[in-house]
Design an enzyme around this catalytic site. Sequence first.
Site, short mmCIF file in Angstrom:
data_model
loop_
_atom_site.label_atom_id
_atom_site.label_comp_id
_atom_site.label_asym_id
_atom_site.label_seq_id
_atom_site.Cartn_x
_atom_site.Cartn_y
_atom_site.Cartn_z
N HIS A 24 -1.13 -3.05 6.30
CA HIS A 24 -0.24 -2.54 5.24
C HIS A 24 0.17 -3.67 4.30
O HIS A 24 0.05 -3.55 3.07
CB HIS A 24 1.00 -1.90 5.87
CG HIS A 24 2.00 -1.40 4.87
ND1 HIS A 24 2.08 -0.07 4.52
CD2 HIS A 24 2.95 -2.04 4.13
CE1 HIS A 24 3.04 0.08 3.62
NE2 HIS A 24 3.59 -1.12 3.36
N GLU A 25 0.63 -4.77 4.87
CA GLU A 25 1.05 -5.90 4.03
C GLU A 25 -0.13 -6.56 3.33
O GLU A 25 0.01 -7.06 2.21
CB GLU A 25 1.81 -6.93 4.89
CG GLU A 25 3.09 -6.39 5.52
CD GLU A 25 4.03 -5.76 4.51
OE1 GLU A 25 4.07 -6.21 3.35
OE2 GLU A 25 4.72 -4.79 4.88
N HIS A 28 -0.73 -4.96 0.12
CA HIS A 28 0.10 -5.48 -0.98
C HIS A 28 -0.37 -6.87 -1.42
O HIS A 28 -0.40 -7.18 -2.61
CB HIS A 28 1.57 -5.59 -0.53
CG HIS A 28 2.23 -4.27 -0.26
ND1 HIS A 28 2.21 -3.22 -1.14
CD2 HIS A 28 2.98 -3.85 0.80
CE1 HIS A 28 2.90 -2.21 -0.64
NE2 HIS A 28 3.36 -2.57 0.55
#
Length: 454
Positions: A24-25, A28
């Site tokens: 998920h990170e 980003h």
Amino acid sequence: MTVVAFVIGILLMVVGLAVSIALHELGHLWPAKKFGVRVGQYMIGFGPTLWSRRKGETEYGVKAIPLGGYISMAGMYPPSPEMSRAPIAGDTGTAQARDGRAGSGFFATMVQDARTANDETLRGADDDRVFYKLPIWKRIVVMLGGPTMNLLLAIFLFALLFSGIGVKTATTTVAAVSQCAVTTASARTTCEPTDPVAPAAAAGLKAGDEIVAIDGTPVSTFTDVSTIVRDSPDQPLQVEIRRDGQTQTLTVTPISATRGKTDAQGRPVRNADGTTATVQVGFIGVTPQQDYVRQPIWTGPQAAMQNVGAVAGIVWQMPVKVYETATTLVTGGQRDPNGPLSIVGAGVLAGEVASANAPVLDRVNGILGLLASLNIALFVFNLIPLLPLDGGHVAIALWDGARRTWAKMFRRPPPPQVDATKLVPITYVVVIALIVMGAVLIIADLVNPVSLFG
């Protein structure tokens, strides 16, 4: 061994959660760096740092509590008015207040603290390498990158489940043959002297036989077999089987048996007086062999999208669902098995799956299914249009873009960027609500857990 397997299941869920957060990170981080934003930290977890290493301008690390993660980008919000304006000789605090300080009071102080913290990320940074200066579409791409990674991971896991391992299905291979026929809607499973011999046993069907066709109609699933048999009470059927590589035909005459009537959804049909309606069906007395059947490659993505809809329905009703869960803590009532869970509850389910008395492949299937569902939940939850969630940042970017488009249409000067720090009080309320709901679910998962096996 069962306790060890239970613990292994929990550990697998924790590792799976950590991997999901890391991806998920990364979702980003990658576009942020691609668009030139300065990223100071990439961290998995919260609390004390267990390990970290700096590579270039970014510190990569792992923290003690694997319940989240973050990346630290320079300039998530525009600078505060007092930082962005040029200094004036003889300026005073009163002038600063006129130029944009939040004022006085508790919530105003929260806003000012947020502005100060954001300004710290801007000091010494390249003016062109800050998040707030990105075009609207790039800001949206960066913020949607995290949830998108969770969705892609869920699609991969569901594809692995359905097309790699397969769906456990009743096949046309006979696993067992009943020696007698219970012709009424009874729960009795043992034979009595008065019971007739089951048609399959009388015809000579044996465990391991593969049913190929019935009355010349090819069958590929046990549902095909069952449908023909149920519709043919007291009618002789020519059953073609394959035994030890050889094909032969047996004559099987289903007997008429009384069974409960069900509707298209499999629910019992009731008579006007409330009793269960019955129907006469054909019965031969065979149990099918269960086997994993691989599904088409698009089945996994379809399952993921269906899960997105189901989870979105739960998230939409989250406050109500959590309240109902809290009520069961007081009343001792049974929890909704389809209701929300905390990571503790997910870990308990993983432990149950890992320690179940089932083949290893069944347990692997269950763990992968839980991880896929977890990533769907992360995807949907992070799209909620409230700060500090990713959806909140997307909503701000869209609002900023709408204002600029409106100004351009009417040939007006571009408006200042949206000051998201003004939403800090609402953000605090959202954070507190999430903490409270999380605490309720954790307590419920410890005191009154949802169990796969009742």
